[in-house]
Design an enzyme around this catalytic site. Structure first.
Site, short mmCIF file in Angstrom:
data_model
loop_
_atom_site.label_atom_id
_atom_site.label_comp_id
_atom_site.label_asym_id
_atom_site.label_seq_id
_atom_site.Cartn_x
_atom_site.Cartn_y
_atom_site.Cartn_z
CB ALA A 14 -55.51 -55.83 -46.07
CG PHE A 25 -49.24 -57.94 -48.20
CD1 PHE A 25 -48.05 -58.63 -48.09
CD2 PHE A 25 -50.38 -58.51 -47.66
CE1 PHE A 25 -47.98 -59.87 -47.46
CE2 PHE A 25 -50.33 -59.74 -47.03
CZ PHE A 25 -49.13 -60.41 -46.93
CG ASP A 94 -56.71 -60.36 -39.14
OD1 ASP A 94 -57.84 -60.86 -38.93
OD2 ASP A 94 -56.54 -59.37 -39.89
CG HIS A 111 -55.62 -65.54 -48.85
ND1 HIS A 111 -55.67 -64.17 -49.09
CD2 HIS A 111 -55.92 -66.13 -50.03
CE1 HIS A 111 -55.99 -63.96 -50.36
NE2 HIS A 111 -56.14 -65.13 -50.95
CB CYS A 119 -48.61 -81.42 -39.19
SG CYS A 119 -47.61 -82.71 -39.99
CB CYS A 144 -45.97 -82.81 -36.82
SG CYS A 144 -47.58 -83.49 -36.30
CB CYS A 147 -47.03 -87.59 -38.34
SG CYS A 147 -46.97 -86.03 -39.27
CB SER A 185 -61.16 -56.51 -50.72
OG SER A 185 -60.42 -57.22 -51.70
#
Length: 237
Positions: A14, A25, A94, A111, A119, A144, A147, A185
């Site tokens: 981050a 965070f 991001d 992440h 979907c 979606c 589907c 980090s």
């Protein structure tokens, strides 16, 4: 040390994006505390939770709309351009490494990515502008278009399984590098934070650039406590 390396594994958290105006965070007063991510289990179980998750997602997006790559991102892009850094492993969602000029195959997103939706049934990608238009019009997030499955931001939520493909890519790069370069980090979020230790155990040198101390500082070959941009600006070409 960087000049002597043959294969560099980049690893970012981050801190590289806070210099672009994107909050992390853990900082005091972080807006993430007002818009806490909803767990994957609750997202799947409750339609109300899905509506709230999308509301929080777009509220956060609005806070840093227009954010661009920092000097740190541009420094990593320049290192990739040398051919000695095959890819950047990132904990960030991001998309700023791609915005700095890196291709999708040069960014390993542990992440996921918060700049689009997927979907959960068929994996089809959907753009956020369309999701938001539907939500604003109907008060409900759309399903979606292919589907009819549940759409979710293409990020890894708390309780969601880590993505197998990126994890394997990160493991291969970590095992093959002779220098593992960390930037921004805290190295406290696992399993992502295990990669620097694995690199060190595999014989690579470990360099950590972060404003605050990390649990791996004592094991590192070089630690620099400074702003990411000020350190990586010398690599920007």
């Amino acid at each position: 040390m960087i000049q002597d390396a043959q294969v560099i594994a980049g690893f970012t958290g981050a801190g590289i994006s806070t210099e672009s105006g994107i909050p992390d965070f853990r900082s005091p007063g972080s807006p993430w505390m007002r818009h806490k991510p909803i767990s994957f289990e609750l997202f799947m179980r409750s339609a109300e939770a899905r509506r709230e998750a999308w509301r929080r997602k777009f509220a956060m997006d609005d806070l840093y709309r227009g954010a661009g790559p920092s000097l740190g991102h541009l420094g990593f892009a320049s290192l990739v351009a040398t051919g000695r850094m095959p890819a950047v492993i990132t904990q960030n969602i991001d998309g700023l490494h791609q915005a700095s000029g890196l291709g999708e195959d040069q960014v390993i997103e542990l992440h996921g990515n918060g700049t689009y939706a997927r979907c959960l049934s068929c994996g089809c990608r959907h753009e956020l502008d369309w999701v938001r238009q539907c939500l604003d019009a109907d008060g409900e997030p759309p399903n979606c278009r292919i589907c009819g499955g549940i759409l979710k931001s293409a990020t890894i939520s708390f309780g969601q399984t880590m993505p197998e493909g990126p994890m394997r890519q990160a493991q291969r790069l970590t095992a093959s590098c002779d220098l593992f370069l960390v930037a921004g980090s805290s190295l406290v979020v696992y399993p992502a934070a295990a990669f620097p230790a694995f690199a060190k155990e595999s014989g690579a040198r470990l360099v950590i650039v972060n404003r605050e101390p990390t649990p791996l500082d004592e094991a590192a070959d070089l630690v620099i406590h400074a702003e990411i941009g000020s350190v990586f600006s010398e690599f920007v070409s």
